[in-house]
Every structure is written in structure tokens, then in C-alpha cells.
Design an enzyme around this catalytic site. Structure first.
Site, PDB file in Angstrom:
ATOM      1  N   LYS A  96       0.880  -1.175   0.000  1.00 40.64           N
ATOM      2  CA  LYS A  96       0.000   0.000   0.000  1.00 40.64           C
ATOM      3  C   LYS A  96       0.912   1.218   0.000  1.00 40.64           C
ATOM      4  O   LYS A  96       1.608   1.483   0.984  1.00 40.64           O
ATOM      5  CB  LYS A  96      -0.917   0.008   1.221  1.00 40.64           C
ATOM      6  N   GLY A 157      -8.316   9.125   9.298  1.00 43.21           N
ATOM      7  CA  GLY A 157      -8.691   9.227  10.702  1.00 43.21           C
ATOM      8  C   GLY A 157      -9.744  10.260  11.017  1.00 43.21           C
ATOM      9  O   GLY A 157     -10.069  10.474  12.189  1.00 43.21           O
ATOM     10  N   ALA A 184      -9.495   5.337   3.693  1.00 46.30           N
ATOM     11  CA  ALA A 184      -9.369   6.453   4.647  1.00 46.30           C
ATOM     12  C   ALA A 184     -10.623   7.302   4.742  1.00 46.30           C
ATOM     13  O   ALA A 184     -11.317   7.551   3.765  1.00 46.30           O
ATOM     14  CB  ALA A 184      -8.176   7.354   4.310  1.00 46.30           C
ATOM     15  N   GLY A 185     -10.892   7.739   5.980  1.00 44.69           N
ATOM     16  CA  GLY A 185     -11.925   8.735   6.240  1.00 44.69           C
ATOM     17  C   GLY A 185     -13.277   8.214   6.654  1.00 44.69           C
ATOM     18  O   GLY A 185     -14.141   8.988   7.049  1.00 44.69           O
ATOM     19  N   ASN A 206      -9.302   1.810   9.574  1.00 45.01           N
ATOM     20  CA  ASN A 206      -8.591   1.446  10.794  1.00 45.01           C
ATOM     21  C   ASN A 206      -9.186   2.176  11.992  1.00 45.01           C
ATOM     22  O   ASN A 206      -9.743   1.568  12.907  1.00 45.01           O
ATOM     23  CB  ASN A 206      -7.103   1.770  10.647  1.00 45.01           C
ATOM     24  N   THR A 207      -9.081   3.507  11.994  1.00 38.47           N
ATOM     25  CA  THR A 207      -9.431   4.291  13.177  1.00 38.47           C
ATOM     26  C   THR A 207     -10.868   4.074  13.621  1.00 38.47           C
ATOM     27  O   THR A 207     -11.142   3.973  14.826  1.00 38.47           O
ATOM     28  CB  THR A 207      -9.193   5.788  12.909  1.00 38.47           C
TER      29      THR A 207
END
Length: 257
Positions: A96, A157, A184-185, A206-207
Site C-alpha cells: 500500500k 482518521g 481512509a476517512g 482502521n481508526t
């Protein structure tokens, strides 16, 4: 499910492995979500004392595909060097690719990204580039050898979801045969469902899971939402309209004078 460099995933959920309260909770999140891919950072597998060996053993035990990343890299040289180290440590051609260009939003440096992608693909890597939804950049990444595109939904995040629906829909339309991953996001399962309804093939997050009050439950929620979005996209959904349309037909209705 579309192929990712010749590999067909069981589902389109890719989970990060950072920020979890404990290794046990991380493992439970993967189990509850049945995620197909784990993204990992080289920084967690480095050091003279091989401090990352326990973590790497945990990831291997998950039984998922491993996608190392170049998180935190701000230059082409740094990203390429990190990718080569990751290939040695994790024994995979997948990478990645992140080349960060702006500190506050962590927006990709798309110029450096294209250059790094070309260097790595020529060296045998199978690159998953973290990019924007810009169609010109996307085309240049494909020309550089990438076979997957990973546009952001919002800053890493942030939990803001899909900030540019038009741009993401345009990307799907312009590259119908390219695997697309929202990277992301995302903050809520409903946002993941929306991404899949647009026709995207996978999501990476992830977050939103790791920082939830119950990470495993949130991971399971994302998995369910992803599946719901896939089914909706496959079902050929109705076209939105400005005017009401009666769901009960008028023909055959009794009229009383």
C-alpha cells in the site's frame, strides 16, 4: 468480487492493525468482521530486538492477506526504501503506497505517488496506491503499472465519510474494470454501505474500528454494512426522482361519488 492482482478476496473488507487497545481485541475484531486483508506498518516489525515478532505472529495467525504500507513517508525515496524493507519482512509483493504531501490533511503527494508507483512496479511490486479521486492522477497511476486504485473518502482518521460523491462516482464510471478501494476517512458503517452502493469493490479502514468503544462490534457492523451495500449495487437500484410516485396503482381503485 473483483480480483486484486490475481487474488480473489472472500470479501471487500480491509482492516488496519494500529491503535487497538490490545492484541486480543485486534484479533477479535478480525474474527467478528471476517476481514480478508490486514494492513500493517513496517514500524511495528522493526528494531534490533525484533520487538515486532509477537505482532507478526499474531497477524499470521489471523489467516488473512497481508498488505504492508508505507505510512508516514513524505518522499519518493523514503516510500521506495520502506517498500523494499516491507517486502523482505512480510514476504509479499503487495504494498500500500503512501507518499504524504500535506501534513494537516495527510493528502497524498500525487506527483511523488506516480513516480514511486512507477519505480516499484518496475521492480516487481503490486502497488495499491493511496490517492485522491482525481481522474488524471488515476490514469497516470494505471499507466505507471498499478492495477488497483485506492482513493480517499476523507482525510485519514477523520471519520467524515465520503466527501466527494461526484468525484468517486466519476472514478467508478471512468475505470469500470479497475478494482477500486475506498481508503481512509470512513467513520460509520453507513458510509461503507454508501461506498459499496457506488460500485466500489472494497473499503480499507482502521481508526473507526480501533478507536470505537467496542472495536469488535464496530468491525462486525462494518462487515454487515459492506455486504448490504454490495447487494444494493447488484440489485440495480431505482433511480431517484423529484416527484412522488404512488406505490399503490390507481387502476382498479374504487371511486366513490
Amino acid at each position: 468480487m473483483r480480483d486484486f492482482y490475481g487474488i480473489t478476496l472472500a470479501n471487500g473488507l480491509m482492516l488496519g492493525t494500529a491503535q487497538y487497545p490490545s492484541p486480543a481485541i485486534l484479533a477479535d475484531a478480525f474474527k467478528r468482521s471476517d476481514a480478508s486483508v490486514a494492513t500493517v506498518s513496517l514500524r511495528r516489525e522493526s528494531g534490533r530486538d525484533r520487538a515486532g515478532q509477537d505482532f507478526w505472529a499474531l497477524i499470521r495467525d489471523l489467516g488473512v492477506h497481508v498488505l504492508p504500507n508505507t505510512a508516514g513517508c513524505h518522499s519518493v525515496k523514503e516510500a521506495v526504501t520502506t517498500a523494499h524493507m516491507a517486502r523482505e519482512v512480510f514476504d509479499t509483493r503487495w504494498i500500500k503506497l503512501e507518499v504524504i504531501g500535506e501534513e494537516d490533511t495527510l493528502q497524498p503527494d500525487v506527483f511523488g505517488l506516480v513516480e514511486a508507483a512507477r519505480i516499484l512496479t518496475e521492480d516487481g511490486f503490486q502497488v495499491f496506491p493511496y490517492t485522491t479521486e482525481d481522474l488524471v492522477v488515476a490514469d497516470k497511476l494505471l499507466q505507471a503499472g498499478c492495477e488497483v486504485l485506492m482513493p480517499w473518502g476523507a482525510p485519514i482518521g477523520s471519520g467524515l465519510g465520503l466527501n466527494n460523491i461526484f468525484g468517486l462516482r466519476a472514478m467508478r464510471a471512468h475505470f469500470p474494470n479497475t478494482p477500486l478501494v475506498i481508503d481512509a476517512g470512513l467513520g460509520l458503517p453507513s458510509q461503507a454501505a454508501a461506498a459499496m452502493e457506488l460500485g466500489f469493490d472494497a473499503i480499507l479502514l482502521n481508526t473507526a474500528v480501533a478507536k470505537a468503544g467496542d472495536p469488535a462490534l464496530m468491525a462486525e457492523g462494518f462487515a454487515a454494512a459492506l455486504r448490504a451495500g454490495q447487494l444494493a449495487a447488484q440489485a440495480d437500484p431505482m433511480t431517484p426522482r423529484d416527484m412522488a410516485a404512488p406505490s399503490t396503482p390507481v387502476i382498479g381503485k374504487a371511486f366513490l361519488s
